[in-house]
Design a protein around this motif. Sequence first.
Motif, PDB file in Angstrom:
ATOM      1  N   LEU A 108      -6.020   0.311   2.725  1.00 44.07           N
ATOM      2  CA  LEU A 108      -4.540   0.059   3.433  1.00 44.07           C
ATOM      3  C   LEU A 108      -4.418   0.060   4.799  1.00 44.07           C
ATOM      4  N   LEU A 109      -5.448   0.806   5.437  1.00 47.84           N
ATOM      5  CA  LEU A 109      -5.401   0.825   7.070  1.00 47.84           C
ATOM      6  C   LEU A 109      -6.146  -0.425   7.438  1.00 47.84           C
ATOM      7  N   ASP A 110      -6.844  -1.307   6.619  1.00 45.69           N
ATOM      8  CA  ASP A 110      -7.434  -2.081   6.968  1.00 45.69           C
ATOM      9  C   ASP A 110      -6.853  -3.766   6.942  1.00 45.69           C
ATOM     10  N   SER A 111      -5.489  -3.768   6.811  1.00 42.49           N
ATOM     11  CA  SER A 111      -4.711  -5.036   6.606  1.00 42.49           C
ATOM     12  C   SER A 111      -4.761  -5.728   7.773  1.00 42.49           C
ATOM     13  N   HIS A 112      -4.939  -4.915   9.230  1.00 46.77           N
ATOM     14  CA  HIS A 112      -4.838  -5.720  10.347  1.00 46.77           C
ATOM     15  C   HIS A 112      -6.109  -5.607  11.215  1.00 46.77           C
ATOM     16  N   THR A 113      -7.069  -5.374  10.223  1.00 49.17           N
ATOM     17  CA  THR A 113      -8.349  -5.365  10.709  1.00 49.17           C
ATOM     18  C   THR A 113      -9.519  -6.450  10.405  1.00 49.17           C
ATOM     19  N   LEU A 114     -10.064  -6.887  11.587  1.00 45.57           N
ATOM     20  CA  LEU A 114     -10.938  -7.981  11.322  1.00 45.57           C
ATOM     21  C   LEU A 114     -12.682  -7.509  11.038  1.00 45.57           C
ATOM     22  N   ARG A 115     -13.223  -7.505  10.119  1.00 47.26           N
ATOM     23  CA  ARG A 115     -14.673  -7.019   9.885  1.00 47.26           C
ATOM     24  C   ARG A 115     -15.676  -7.885  10.165  1.00 47.26           C
ATOM     25  N   ASP A 116     -16.898  -7.622  10.581  1.00 45.53           N
ATOM     26  CA  ASP A 116     -18.128  -8.384  10.781  1.00 45.53           C
ATOM     27  C   ASP A 116     -17.919  -9.522  11.558  1.00 45.53           C
ATOM     28  N   GLN A 117     -17.044  -9.391  12.496  1.00 46.67           N
ATOM     29  CA  GLN A 117     -16.873 -10.705  13.556  1.00 46.67           C
ATOM     30  C   GLN A 117     -18.284 -10.986  14.197  1.00 46.67           C
TER      31      GLN A 117
END
Length: 773
Positions: A120-129
């Motif tokens: 739920l806290l990853d909605s505005h998170t970009l991972r593995d950029q």
Amino acid sequence: MMNLHTVVMFLYLVLLTVGVTGLKNKTWLKCVDHWPETFNDTAGGCSFSVSPESASYFSSQVRHNSYNFVHLNLHFRNTSLYWTRCVVEADKWVWTFDGVDGAMVYLTWPVEYNLLSLGLLDSHTLRDQRILIDSHGECDLIIGTPLMTFQVMKALANMTEKLIRDSNDNVKYDSSVWCYKERIIVAQEKWFMCRYILCPFEALAYRCCGWDKNKPGNEHKIKCKTTKQQLKWFFPFILGSLAFVYSPIFVFGIVGFLHRKCSSNERKLLKVGRGVSVEYGTFPNLAYPCINEEETLTGDFHTEEDVIFYNPMKLGSIFECFKRNTCRVPKTFFRCLFLLACLSVLVIKLLIYNYMVKEFVVESVRQTVPMGFLSILAKTKLQRHNYLPWFYGPIPALVLFVLSSLLFICLPHDLAAFLSNGLLEENKGISISPLTSDINIKTKYGSLPSVYHVNGYKKMKLIMTSQILMLLNMKFWKYCLLIYRARWNSFLNRKYGISYALCYLIFPIYFIVCLVEMLLCLLYFGCPVLFFFFTGIRAYCGSVLAICSQRFPVFNIFKLVLTVIVFVFLLVLLYLFSIIFIDSFIFISQVLTYTYTGLFANPDFSYGYIILAITVAMYIFESINSIHSTYDDLFIDVKNVCVKLEEEKKYPEMQLTYSLDEFIGISRKLFYYVIQTTRPFRKEIFVSLLKIGLIASVLYVSVVLLSDFQDFRRMSDLMQTAVTIFLCLLPKIIKSVCQVNETKWMMHRSLELKNAVHYYCRREMKKKRESKL
């Protein structure tokens, strides 16, 4: 002319370059904890720059999707990557910014916050950029050293400047920071606690650099913080520790409930008429004498009828099936299941971390970051130095815990009664200390009924609850004062020739002892886990002394040694039991805390999950309640059929209904026969589970589709409300479609029910006739 600072930093770089000669992808260079706030732009002709493709992609992703936290996966070209022994995952950095739309608070959370919040806290998170960084000049890149790390920060700052130029808001991203993870150097006592107990804090921190906002003009100057951004949200640890302290009350409550359900004690019946008895507890308000089954009077029939006046079937009836079938299994099997339940949360935690963040955990263990039981995911050589080195690592400690638990749990024949032996029963005379108060005092000041006629599990729960309530009773503290005064008077009345002057000197010491004793009362009676530990030690050690003295007198000379051995094993077992339970409760508290935070931190994303959770919970309760409702209706139908058959005098030799005041009852045996032939309990359970699974699957797929497609977020409030109502009513719509021929189905059920009652009556009459012959 170069200033002194530049010369010093250049020499420092040269020394580090010489030091890393021949090193591979990992180093054990000394940590650099104190950094200067600013640096010069040059580092001996070495610099870095982000490739234009990576910078453009980063800018477009952040602007179009409104990301506020980005995990950067750095790939350096034309150079080798090294790092100091404090750096964890040197190639994985994060970017965020301050402000209303920023996510600086994420830097104070655990690295695996996305796992703990169920995403739920990853909605505005970009991972593995993926970020490609080119090196220019002769570079020996060592992450963790100030000068070279600053050059990487500068390259990321140039990438962020492109984001600022491309965005419409020139101020929004002006507070950007770039961070990587470092191990925290803690004091010796904290390090000991992290290695042998649990870490009350995160042993990782983010080293962050950002633009100096106080710089005049439009010139951007990078400034690094002298202190690390430590992860310091202690609320889950406090919540988990409190849950562990009071966990014995809930554990013994659950175990006591299961013990009562699976016990083979005879039912107690109420005498309501000649040849008729009712299960005790069916009508708790009726004041009929309680008698045993063998004491009931016989009536006109040779077999006694067990009468029920309302539906006895409910979800808890599943334990009756356990009682008839499963409870024949030895009790030690269920004690082993309890041991598995103790380890279940820890095993689930290890599986989740192994699947999602194994690389981070292994790298942290390799860099000597204390990771607790998570170090099991690393190699054996690494884990045994990271956690519980006394036991040669966490895996041998868990094996010792399992073997010791099986030994101490399975040896007693009746564990409930065995633990009750460790309780302080009635004292002979007045207690010399409030700490040795007997059960009568605890139940009296705890305002609870007598506990002498209940099993050991329930007794333990009632006593621990009574002790907490006892501390809230002022009469108990007056009782303590009476004990202290009686002890002091007894001391004065002794004829030892003690002068009053010496008594006045001793009194302050005695007063301090009494205060310490009152504090111990708060800890001992107010922390059920401590009471459980001491009770277990008294029970097992007392049993060893009794066995050595009575059954094996030859071992009487070794009873002290055997008691010490058992005591040491118990302490080790309780120590491992404590850290396993605290770790499990902390993990559960973290999941609950961060999931709850995610529901409110990103309501646009969690909207669908809130709908899913509430709707599924509503239908689960409805499905569970439908089991009882189904058998309620069946009981009424059977009773009506029996009343009609008696009015028509179809079976004059049988009594189908029984009256008690205005209540009408039927035979339990008849009702259970109808259930078995028309609506078996296992079938209703299976249908309910099938409905719950179908509802959860339909709603989950619907919410996932809404979350994947961004059109739902761009809908108006009215359209979002309409879609939400449709989702909630979807199971109801499916149910309505399936009940098109409900009238025909009810008629078929009614005929089936009447046939079952008729068949039962004919069978019973045939048995009675055969018995008279």
